[in-house]
Design a protein around this motif. Structure first.
Motif, PDB file in Angstrom:
ATOM      1  N   LEU A 390       0.825  -1.210   0.000  1.00 49.13           N
ATOM      2  CA  LEU A 390       0.000   0.000   0.000  1.00 49.13           C
ATOM      3  C   LEU A 390       0.857   1.257   0.000  1.00 49.13           C
ATOM      4  N   SER A 391       1.921   1.255   0.782  1.00 46.54           N
ATOM      5  CA  SER A 391       2.824   2.408   0.818  1.00 46.54           C
ATOM      6  C   SER A 391       3.480   2.619  -0.538  1.00 46.54           C
ATOM      7  N   GLY A 392       3.916   1.529  -1.162  1.00 50.12           N
ATOM      8  CA  GLY A 392       4.579   1.652  -2.461  1.00 50.12           C
ATOM      9  C   GLY A 392       3.660   2.183  -3.544  1.00 50.12           C
ATOM     10  N   ILE A 393       2.444   1.673  -3.597  1.00 48.73           N
ATOM     11  CA  ILE A 393       1.490   2.125  -4.620  1.00 48.73           C
ATOM     12  C   ILE A 393       1.144   3.601  -4.426  1.00 48.73           C
ATOM     13  N   SER A 394       0.884   3.999  -3.181  1.00 50.42           N
ATOM     14  CA  SER A 394       0.517   5.397  -2.900  1.00 50.42           C
ATOM     15  C   SER A 394       1.656   6.346  -3.232  1.00 50.42           C
ATOM     16  N   LEU A 397       2.020   6.812  -6.973  1.00 56.41           N
ATOM     17  CA  LEU A 397       0.941   7.632  -7.533  1.00 56.41           C
ATOM     18  C   LEU A 397       1.186   9.123  -7.328  1.00 56.41           C
ATOM     19  N   ILE A 398       1.939   9.492  -6.284  1.00 55.65           N
ATOM     20  CA  ILE A 398       2.253  10.909  -6.067  1.00 55.65           C
ATOM     21  C   ILE A 398       3.011  11.466  -7.257  1.00 55.65           C
ATOM     22  N   ALA A 399       3.980  10.685  -7.763  1.00 55.98           N
ATOM     23  CA  ALA A 399       4.753  11.131  -8.918  1.00 55.98           C
ATOM     24  C   ALA A 399       3.911  11.126 -10.187  1.00 55.98           C
ATOM     25  N   VAL A 400       2.914  10.254 -10.257  1.00 60.57           N
ATOM     26  CA  VAL A 400       2.089  10.147 -11.457  1.00 60.57           C
ATOM     27  C   VAL A 400       1.130  11.328 -11.581  1.00 60.57           C
ATOM     28  N   VAL A 401       0.471  11.713 -10.472  1.00 64.28           N
ATOM     29  CA  VAL A 401      -0.548  12.767 -10.552  1.00 64.28           C
ATOM     30  C   VAL A 401       0.057  14.147 -10.741  1.00 64.28           C
ATOM     31  N   ILE A 410      -1.012  15.298  -1.270  1.00 70.87           N
ATOM     32  CA  ILE A 410      -0.809  15.238   0.183  1.00 70.87           C
ATOM     33  C   ILE A 410      -1.612  14.085   0.788  1.00 70.87           C
ATOM     34  N   VAL A 411      -2.775  13.767   0.209  1.00 69.43           N
ATOM     35  CA  VAL A 411      -3.547  12.622   0.690  1.00 69.43           C
ATOM     36  C   VAL A 411      -2.789  11.326   0.427  1.00 69.43           C
ATOM     37  N   LEU A 412      -2.264  11.186  -0.776  1.00 61.63           N
ATOM     38  CA  LEU A 412      -1.478   9.995  -1.111  1.00 61.63           C
ATOM     39  C   LEU A 412      -0.215   9.912  -0.263  1.00 61.63           C
ATOM     40  N   GLU A 413       0.392  11.069   0.004  1.00 58.04           N
ATOM     41  CA  GLU A 413       1.600  11.095   0.844  1.00 58.04           C
ATOM     42  C   GLU A 413       1.292  10.599   2.244  1.00 58.04           C
ATOM     43  N   LEU A 414       0.154  11.011   2.789  1.00 52.65           N
ATOM     44  CA  LEU A 414      -0.227  10.590   4.139  1.00 52.65           C
ATOM     45  C   LEU A 414      -0.543   9.094   4.178  1.00 52.65           C
ATOM     46  N   VAL A 415      -1.185   8.574   3.141  1.00 53.94           N
ATOM     47  CA  VAL A 415      -1.473   7.135   3.089  1.00 53.94           C
ATOM     48  C   VAL A 415      -0.171   6.343   3.033  1.00 53.94           C
ATOM     49  N   SER A 416       0.750   6.803   2.205  1.00 58.93           N
ATOM     50  CA  SER A 416       2.030   6.112   2.074  1.00 58.93           C
ATOM     51  C   SER A 416       2.826   6.172   3.373  1.00 58.93           C
ATOM     52  N   GLY A 477       8.317   4.415  -3.793  1.00 57.77           N
ATOM     53  CA  GLY A 477       7.294   3.393  -3.950  1.00 57.77           C
ATOM     54  C   GLY A 477       7.848   2.089  -4.495  1.00 57.77           C
ATOM     55  N   LEU A 478       8.745   2.199  -5.470  1.00 59.48           N
ATOM     56  CA  LEU A 478       9.317   0.998  -6.084  1.00 59.48           C
ATOM     57  C   LEU A 478      10.148   0.200  -5.079  1.00 59.48           C
ATOM     58  N   VAL A 479      10.968   0.893  -4.311  1.00 57.30           N
ATOM     59  CA  VAL A 479      11.868   0.220  -3.374  1.00 57.30           C
ATOM     60  C   VAL A 479      11.100  -0.469  -2.251  1.00 57.30           C
TER      61      VAL A 479
END
Length: 517
Positions: A390-394, A397-401, A410-416, A477-479
């Motif tokens: 879950l941390s990796g996917i979130s 996605l920060i870099a994608v959006v 910031i929402v994705l950052e907090l989830v990660s 996310g990848l690592v």
């Protein structure tokens, strides 16, 4: 002499109704299995060390940040100076000024605004490098000669004194060196606090007691934006003074009130001291014979080489323990990169820094609550795999959006970050359960070293991510996702008994395999 101590005497008539303990763990379990006030106070006092650990870990988010600035020549704003588009390093010195006194940050005080990313990130990198070296040098002392309590005291003392000296730094080089010393002292605090607090209670409570340390770490992290806000506009040096004085007071409390681990004392053959401590913290009135307690353990210790790195030698000598340690360290590396990197990377998001740090600190609370209430109910392997994924996917996605969707970022950052926090907490408790008492502190220290080693790369990746967020959030996310896959190589330990020697742990593992087979 032995008869004068009820814990060293033979069973009396009332005690004979109890079945004799078959191992050190069961013997101690009968003394401290129920959670009493004495154990709670000991665990709470030891866990407070995490507060100061967190403060020194993330303090550079505020002391090393680049302050805001403004244009000073209004008639030339449109042609020369513009705070939203101008490069500060290309502007004439007279056309701009800092919004606050230059002493609010090391960047403005030592005029590092145009320095390279290496020099700007040197203090943070030095701190994590100090954590690595300090962990390697000091980690095994808690298992060998100093013990848990004295190692915790020494670590807190080094950290507090170096923090105080940091406030008197005269240059970036002196500052980086003192941050290095601070990291050396901080390296073993979390390890010793976690191991000591969990070894003072029975297995039913060790997960919850371990979570107390994570809660205290969250409080320390949360205190930083509050201190930073109060200190807003004042010298960065005050932050180091305000965080060092309480740590010095805490050192005195450790020296006076904290008890040594009875498990470690017994393993080291100091049975009388262990019995005395068990009597003082026992949560019930049960007494039992320690006459023949842990004879084999003492025999093995008397024949062992007293070198401080014996614990590490034992860990790598057994193939099963080496495989566990290596897999746990790989998982820890990925988690550490995200855990330490996310707060540093907040400056790369289009969001208020103080609020971002507050939200990151607050996200540790649900991570703590999950660890506290569900640690006894969930499988370690499944939980770690899920949270790292879950941390990796979130994070990816920060870099994608992109920065155009700042609120979503910031929402994705907090989830990660929340997922990394939970995985961080569970990894340490998981490691406690995988290794016996004789090497437990060293195993925890090595896993924490891997966590910190991941943090060493974070400042570099954060600096590279200022131009392209893939090099920070994408790689984060990848690592962590790839490293999380190594959990498949670890055994499930939920509800397992803590062993004290390598032979006991090996026998337990073989018995479990035969039962499953």
């Amino acid at each position: 002499m032995a008869d004068s101590n009820p814990l060293l005497s033979d069973f009396n008539s009332s005690e004979s109704k109890l079945p004799p303990p078959r191992s050190l763990d069961e013997t101690i379990e009968q003394c401290i299995g129920n959670f009493g006030w004495a154990q709670f106070l000991q665990a709470a006092l030891v866990s407070l060390a995490w507060v100061f650990d967190a403060q020194q870990t993330f303090i550079t988010v505020f002391t090393d940040s680049q302050p805001t600035w403004h244009c000073t020549e209004s008639e030339r704003v449109d042609s020369v100076c513009n705070t939203s588009s101008s490069n500060l390093c290309t502007l004439p010195n007279k056309t701009w000024s800092w919004d606050f006194n230059p002493h609010v940050s090391i960047i403005s005080e030592w005029e590092l605004q145009c320095a390279g990313s290496f020099l700007k990130g040197l203090p943070a990198s030095s701190f994590f490098l100090g954590c690595l070296i300090g962990g390697l040098v000091l980690s095994t002392l808690a298992d060998s000669s100093l013990g848990r309590k004295n190692m915790l005291l020494l670590s807190c003392l080094i950290m507090s004194l170096s923090s105080m000296l940091t406030a008197f730094s005269t240059s970036i080089w002196v500052y980086a060196f003192l941050r290095f010393l601070n990291g050396c002292g901080r390296a073993t605090i979390g390890t010793c606090a976690l191991v000591l607090s969990t070894e003072l209670v029975g297995k039913k409570w060790r997960g919850k007691v371990g979570a107390m340390g994570f809660f205290c770490f969250t409080l320390g992290f949360l205190s930083l934006p509050m201190l930073g806000y109060i200190n807003n506009g004042n010298s960065w040096r005050y932050l180091y003074v305000w965080t060092s004085i309480p740590t010095l007071i805490y050192c005195c409390l450790i020296r006076i009130f904290v008890r040594e681990s009875p498990r470690w004392l017994i393993v080291k053959g100091r049975k009388e001291e262990a019995v005395s401590i068990l009597q003082s913290i026992a949560s019930n009135a049960i007494t039992m014979s320690f006459t023949n307690l842990c004879f084999d353990v003492e025999e093995d210790q008397s024949k062992s080489n007293p070198d401080v790195y014996d614990a590490l030698k034992i860990l790598v000598r057994k193939s099963w323990s080496f495989r566990r340690l290596l897999a746990a360290m790989v998982v820890g590396f990925g988690i550490g990169m995200v855990y330490y990197g996310m707060p540093l990377a907040l400056t790369n998001l289009n969001f208020n820094l103080y609020l971002g740090v507050v939200f990151n600190a607050l996200s540790e609370f649900p991570a703590f609550l999950i660890t506290f209430f569900f640690i006894d109910k969930i499988n370690r392997r499944d939980a770690l795999i899920g949270f790292t994924a879950l941390s990796g996917i979130s994070s990816a996605l920060i870099a994608v959006v992109g920065q155009q969707l700042g609120s979503l970022q910031i929402v994705l950052e907090l989830v990660s970050f929340f997922s990394a926090c939970t995985a961080f907490n569970m990894t340490l408790i998981y490691t406690i359960e995988m290794f016996p008492t004789c090497v437990r502190n060293s195993a925890i220290a090595m896993v924490r070293q891997a966590l910190v080693f991941g943090g060493v790369f974070s400042p570099v990746m954060v600096a590279a991510g200022r131009e392209n967020q893939f090099w920070s959030y994408g790689l984060f996310g990848l690592v962590i996702a790839l490293c999380g896959l190594f959990v498949f190589g670890l055994p499930e330990t939920r509800g397992s008994v803590l062993c004290d020697t390598m032979d006991e742990e090996e026998y337990k593992t073989l018995a479990k395999r035969q039962f499953i087979g």
